[in-house]
Design a protein around this motif. Structure first.
Motif, PDB file in Angstrom:
ATOM      1  N   ALA A  48       0.822  -1.206   0.000  1.00  0.00           N
ATOM      2  CA  ALA A  48       0.000   0.000   0.000  1.00  0.00           C
ATOM      3  C   ALA A  48       0.853   1.252   0.000  1.00  0.00           C
ATOM      4  CB  ALA A  48      -0.926  -0.007   1.214  1.00  0.00           C
ATOM      5  N   GLN A  49       1.956   1.212   0.733  1.00  0.00           N
ATOM      6  CA  GLN A  49       2.855   2.366   0.757  1.00  0.00           C
ATOM      7  C   GLN A  49       3.463   2.614  -0.629  1.00  0.00           C
ATOM      8  OE1 GLN A  49       6.601   2.039   2.919  1.00  0.00           O
ATOM      9  NE2 GLN A  49       6.184   4.006   3.925  1.00  0.00           N
ATOM     10  N   ALA A  50       3.851   1.544  -1.304  1.00  0.00           N
ATOM     11  CA  ALA A  50       4.399   1.691  -2.657  1.00  0.00           C
ATOM     12  C   ALA A  50       3.343   2.259  -3.604  1.00  0.00           C
ATOM     13  CB  ALA A  50       4.900   0.338  -3.161  1.00  0.00           C
ATOM     14  N   THR A  53       2.944   5.998  -2.888  1.00  0.00           N
ATOM     15  CA  THR A  53       4.077   6.737  -3.453  1.00  0.00           C
ATOM     16  C   THR A  53       3.925   6.890  -4.960  1.00  0.00           C
ATOM     17  OG1 THR A  53       5.514   5.890  -1.696  1.00  0.00           O
ATOM     18  CG2 THR A  53       6.588   6.795  -3.654  1.00  0.00           C
ATOM     19  N   ALA A  54       3.457   5.838  -5.608  1.00  0.00           N
ATOM     20  CA  ALA A  54       3.265   5.903  -7.059  1.00  0.00           C
ATOM     21  C   ALA A  54       2.188   6.919  -7.425  1.00  0.00           C
ATOM     22  CB  ALA A  54       2.898   4.518  -7.587  1.00  0.00           C
ATOM     23  N   ILE A  55       1.123   7.010  -6.624  1.00  0.00           N
ATOM     24  CA  ILE A  55       0.056   7.985  -6.896  1.00  0.00           C
ATOM     25  C   ILE A  55       0.584   9.405  -6.766  1.00  0.00           C
ATOM     26  CG2 ILE A  55      -2.146   8.877  -6.041  1.00  0.00           C
ATOM     27  CD1 ILE A  55      -2.892   6.020  -5.257  1.00  0.00           C
ATOM     28  N   LEU A 140      -0.173   1.828  13.558  1.00  0.00           N
ATOM     29  CA  LEU A 140       1.144   2.374  13.901  1.00  0.00           C
ATOM     30  C   LEU A 140       1.995   2.593  12.656  1.00  0.00           C
ATOM     31  CD1 LEU A 140       2.055   0.293  17.093  1.00  0.00           C
ATOM     32  CD2 LEU A 140       1.004   2.560  16.953  1.00  0.00           C
ATOM     33  N   LEU A 141       1.946   1.649  11.733  1.00  0.00           N
ATOM     34  CA  LEU A 141       2.733   1.782  10.509  1.00  0.00           C
ATOM     35  C   LEU A 141       2.248   2.946   9.657  1.00  0.00           C
ATOM     36  CD1 LEU A 141       3.092  -1.993   9.525  1.00  0.00           C
ATOM     37  CD2 LEU A 141       4.856  -0.511  10.484  1.00  0.00           C
ATOM     38  N   VAL A 142       0.929   3.118   9.572  1.00  0.00           N
ATOM     39  CA  VAL A 142       0.380   4.207   8.775  1.00  0.00           C
ATOM     40  C   VAL A 142       0.753   5.554   9.372  1.00  0.00           C
ATOM     41  CG1 VAL A 142      -1.768   5.276   7.976  1.00  0.00           C
ATOM     42  CG2 VAL A 142      -1.486   2.806   7.852  1.00  0.00           C
ATOM     43  N   LEU A 143       0.784   5.655  10.689  1.00  0.00           N
ATOM     44  CA  LEU A 143       1.161   6.923  11.328  1.00  0.00           C
ATOM     45  C   LEU A 143       2.576   7.337  10.959  1.00  0.00           C
ATOM     46  CD1 LEU A 143      -0.405   6.549  14.897  1.00  0.00           C
ATOM     47  CD2 LEU A 143      -1.114   8.112  13.081  1.00  0.00           C
ATOM     48  N   THR A 144       3.451   6.372  10.745  1.00  0.00           N
ATOM     49  CA  THR A 144       4.828   6.715  10.363  1.00  0.00           C
ATOM     50  C   THR A 144       4.932   7.182   8.925  1.00  0.00           C
ATOM     51  OG1 THR A 144       5.326   4.442   9.652  1.00  0.00           O
ATOM     52  CG2 THR A 144       5.682   4.964  11.966  1.00  0.00           C
ATOM     53  N   ALA A 145       3.889   6.967   8.121  1.00  0.00           N
ATOM     54  CA  ALA A 145       3.941   7.313   6.701  1.00  0.00           C
ATOM     55  C   ALA A 145       3.400   8.700   6.398  1.00  0.00           C
ATOM     56  CB  ALA A 145       3.160   6.273   5.888  1.00  0.00           C
ATOM     57  N   PHE A 146       2.856   9.405   7.385  1.00  0.00           N
ATOM     58  CA  PHE A 146       2.320  10.734   7.126  1.00  0.00           C
ATOM     59  C   PHE A 146       3.452  11.730   6.922  1.00  0.00           C
ATOM     60  CE2 PHE A 146      -1.496   8.883   8.978  1.00  0.00           C
ATOM     61  CZ  PHE A 146      -2.481   9.438   8.185  1.00  0.00           C
ATOM     62  N   THR A 156       6.058  14.074  -0.644  1.00  0.00           N
ATOM     63  CA  THR A 156       6.658  12.910  -1.314  1.00  0.00           C
ATOM     64  C   THR A 156       5.766  11.682  -1.245  1.00  0.00           C
ATOM     65  OG1 THR A 156       7.839  12.326   0.725  1.00  0.00           O
ATOM     66  CG2 THR A 156       8.990  13.731  -0.880  1.00  0.00           C
ATOM     67  N   THR A 157       4.964  11.573  -0.216  1.00  0.00           N
ATOM     68  CA  THR A 157       4.050  10.437  -0.083  1.00  0.00           C
ATOM     69  C   THR A 157       2.896  10.821   0.823  1.00  0.00           C
ATOM     70  OG1 THR A 157       3.833   8.121   0.588  1.00  0.00           O
ATOM     71  CG2 THR A 157       5.336   9.471   1.876  1.00  0.00           C
ATOM     72  N   LEU A 158       1.742  10.258   0.531  1.00  0.00           N
ATOM     73  CA  LEU A 158       0.550  10.444   1.353  1.00  0.00           C
ATOM     74  C   LEU A 158      -0.102   9.081   1.567  1.00  0.00           C
ATOM     75  CD1 LEU A 158      -1.089  13.634  -0.212  1.00  0.00           C
ATOM     76  CD2 LEU A 158       0.040  13.466   2.002  1.00  0.00           C
ATOM     77  N   PRO A 159      -0.394   8.722   2.818  1.00  0.00           N
ATOM     78  CA  PRO A 159      -0.972   7.392   3.097  1.00  0.00           C
ATOM     79  C   PRO A 159      -2.455   7.340   2.757  1.00  0.00           C
ATOM     80  CG  PRO A 159      -0.684   8.588   5.148  1.00  0.00           C
ATOM     81  CD  PRO A 159      -0.098   9.461   4.059  1.00  0.00           C
ATOM     82  N   LEU A 160      -2.788   7.425   1.480  1.00  0.00           N
ATOM     83  CA  LEU A 160      -4.189   7.405   1.071  1.00  0.00           C
ATOM     84  C   LEU A 160      -4.742   5.981   1.100  1.00  0.00           C
ATOM     85  CD1 LEU A 160      -3.783   9.819  -1.983  1.00  0.00           C
ATOM     86  CD2 LEU A 160      -4.411  10.405   0.368  1.00  0.00           C
ATOM     87  N   VAL A 161      -4.102   5.111   0.322  1.00  0.00           N
ATOM     88  CA  VAL A 161      -4.534   3.716   0.305  1.00  0.00           C
ATOM     89  C   VAL A 161      -4.380   3.099   1.693  1.00  0.00           C
ATOM     90  CG1 VAL A 161      -4.119   1.458  -0.733  1.00  0.00           C
ATOM     91  CG2 VAL A 161      -3.944   3.520  -2.140  1.00  0.00           C
ATOM     92  N   GLN A 162      -3.324   3.496   2.390  1.00  0.00           N
ATOM     93  CA  GLN A 162      -3.101   2.943   3.732  1.00  0.00           C
ATOM     94  C   GLN A 162      -4.210   3.347   4.693  1.00  0.00           C
ATOM     95  OE1 GLN A 162       1.159   3.572   4.948  1.00  0.00           O
ATOM     96  NE2 GLN A 162       1.293   4.508   2.917  1.00  0.00           N
TER      97      GLN A 162
END
Length: 443
Positions: A48-50, A53-55, A140-146, A156-162
Motif C-alpha cells: 500500500a505504501q508503494a 508513493t506511485a500515486i 502504527l505503521l500508517v502513522l509513520t507514513a504521514f 513525497t508520499t501520502l498514506p491514502l490507500v493505507q
C-alpha cells in the motif's frame, strides 16, 4: 471375539487423507494466527505504501498540485482517525482477552478443565485476536507514513490507500467482535460445548482408514527389532502416519506402534516394533511421533468420550447436582457409540500405495469404549432416576444397532445398573420408576 481389522485395498476408494500432525498442532496453539496476521499486514502495508508513493509521483509529474493539496487535507483528517484507531484497538484487545479468560474459567470450573482446548482451538477467537492486533500494527505503521510537509510541492508520499485499508480493517474488527461475543456466549452453554466435543470426536472416527473387506491381519511374526522412545515423558499425542508408512516401505519392513494414542510414555520404553527387517535409520523416524502434556482429538478415538464422561461426572457431583447436564452428555455418548457399533476397531492397518501393510496401529476396542462411556457415570447415577432412565434407554438403543458379537458389554452394563438401582432404591415403586427407559431422562 477376534479383532476386527481396518484394511484398505490399493485400488479401492481412498478414505480421508492422513494429514500431517503439524496442522493439528498449530490449531492447538494461540500464537500462530496472530503472528501470521501481523506479518501479513506488514507485507500488505509495504504494498500500500508503494502504491501511495506511485500515486503522489504521478500527480507531481502531471503538475496536478491542486489535487495534491486536496489529498493533503484529506491526509490530515485521516491522521486523526488513524491515531484514534491505534489507541482504541488496545482497549478492544484488552476487552477480548478479559472475556476469554472469564469464559475459560467458568467452563473449566463447571464442565471439565479439558474443555479449555475448545476455546484455544476456536477459529473465531483466533481470528478476532489476529485482526485486532493486525489493525493495531497497521495503524502504527500508517502513522509513520504521514508527511509533515505543508506545501503540496514538497509532498513525497501520502498514506491514502493505507488510510482506507485501516478503515476497512476497523470495520472487519467490529464485525469479528460481534461474532466473537456470540461464539463465546455459545461456548459458555453446556449444550454447545457437548456438541463441539462430539463434532471433534467424529473427526477422529472419520480419519481412520475405512474397512473395505480386505484380508485379515497379516502374520507379522516375532519382532526383529524395537525402537525405544527418546525424549521427554508425556502423552503420545499423535503419530505422522504418512511418514511412517513411507519409511517402512522404503526399508521393506512393517512397523507396529506399541502404545496407543493417549498413552503416557517414558524414555526408554518400546515405541515401535519392527517386523521383517532391521530398524530404519533413527533420522528417518525423527519427528514421526509427538509427545505432549495432554491428549488431543486428532487421532485419539477415546478422548471425546473421556471428556463427555467427565462432564457427566462433574454434573452429578454433590457440589453441582445437575442431572440434566449428565443426560445431555449421555445423549452424545450414545450417539458416538452408535456410530461405532459396526466400525472396525482394536487395530488399524495402514497400507502403502501397493496395498502392503506398513503400519499397525492399536486403537481402543468396542468393550473399552463402552466401559469408558458408561462405567463411571453408572456409578454416580444411582441417586438420579433421570440419569438411570436415560442410560437404560441408550443401552437399549445400542443393543438394537450393535453387531451380535458386541452386545455383551452393553448387556453387562444394563444388568449392573439394574442391580445397583435395586440395591439402592428404598421401595419397589422407586425402583420401577428409576428403571423405566426414557430418552429424555424424565420426559
Amino acid at each position: 471375539m477376534s479383532d476386527w481389522l481396518v484394511t484398505q485395498r490399493p485400488h479401492a476408494r481412498r478414505g480421508p487423507r492422513a494429514l500431517s500432525p503439524l496442522r493439528e498442532h498449530l490449531r492447538d496453539t494461540f500464537w500462530f494466527a496472530p503472528t501470521a496476521a501481523m506479518v501479513g499486514v506488514f507485507v500488505v502495508w509495504l504494498g500500500a505504501q508503494a502504491l501511495d508513493t506511485a500515486i503522489v509521483d504521478a500527480l507531481r509529474e502531471d503538475g496536478d498540485y491542486e489535487t495534491l493539496d486536496e489529498l493533503l487535507r484529506f491526509a490530515e483528517d485521516a491522521k486523526a482517525v488513524v491515531s484514534a484507531v491505534g489507541s482504541a484497538m488496545m482497549t478492544f484487545i484488552g476487552v477480548v482477552f478479559s472475556i476469554s479468560l472469564v469464559a475459560v474459567q467458568m467452563a473449566s470450573g463447571q464442565f471439565t478443565p479439558r474443555v479449555v482446548r475448545l476455546f484455544v482451538r476456536s477459529r473465531i477467537t483466533k481470528a478476532t485476536f489476529a485482526v485486532f492486533l493486525a489493525t493495531f500494527v497497521l495503524a502504527l505503521l500508517v502513522l509513520t507514513a504521514f508527511d509533515s510537509a505543508d506545501d503540496p510541492r514538497d509532498v513525497t508520499t501520502l498514506p491514502l490507500v493505507q488510510s482506507i485499508l485501516t478503515l476497512c480493517m476497523v470495520a472487519l474488527s467490529l464485525l469479528l467482535f460481534v461474532l466473537y461475543v456470540n461464539t463465546t456466549l455459545r461456548l459458555m452453554r453446556i449444550s454447545h460445548v457437548i456438541a463441539r466435543i462430539a463434532t471433534e470426536s467424529f473427526r477422529a472416527v472419520a480419519s481412520m482408514p475405512p474397512h473395505t473387506g480386505g484380508p485379515d491381519s497379516p502374520d507379522l511374526g516375532s519382532a526383529t527389532a524395537w525402537v525405544p522412545h527418546e525424549g521427554r515423558a508425556g502423552v503420545l499425542r499423535d503419530v505422522h502416519i504418512a511418514r511412517l508408512v513411507r519409511v517402512a516401505r522404503r526399508h521393506g519392513v512393517v512397523l507396529r506402534l506399541i502404545p496407543r494414542i493417549g498413552d503416557f510414555v517414558v524414555p526408554g520404553t518400546p515405541l515401535l516394533a519392527v517386523h521383517g527387517g532391521a530398524v530404519p535409520p533413527l533420522g528417518a523416524l525423527r519427528y514421526t511421533t509427538s509427545v505432549a502434556v495432554e491428549r488431543t482429538y486428532h487421532q485419539d478415538l477415546g478422548f471425546g468420550l473421556r471428556q463427555l464422561s467427565d462432564i457427566a461426572l462433574r454434573a452429578l457431583s454433590p457440589a453441582i447436582n445437575d442431572p440434566t447436564t449428565a443426560v445431555q452428555a449421555l445423549d452424545r455418548i450414545v450417539q458416538f457409540l452408535a456410530a461405532l457399533t459396526r466400525q472396525p476397531l482394536d487395530v488399524a492397518l495402514h497400507r502403502d500405495r501397493e496395498g502392503t501393510v506398513r503400519l499397525v496401529q492399536p486403537v481402543p476396542g468396542w468393550t473399552e469404549l463402552v466401559d469408558l462411556g458408561f462405567t463411571e457415570v453408572r456409578g454416580c447415577a444411582l441417586a438420579s432416576p433421570q440419569v438411570s432412565r436415560r442410560m437404560l434407554a441408550g443401552l437399549d438403543d445400542l443393543l438394537l444397532l450393535a453387531h451380535p458379537d458386541r452386545r455383551e458389554p452393553l448387556l453387562r452394563h444394563r444388568a449392573l445398573l439394574r442391580q445397583a438401582v435395586d440395591e439402592s432404591a428404598s421401595n419397589a415403586t422407586d425402583r420401577a420408576f428409576a428403571l423405566r427407559p426414557d430418552r429424555q431422562g424424565i420426559g
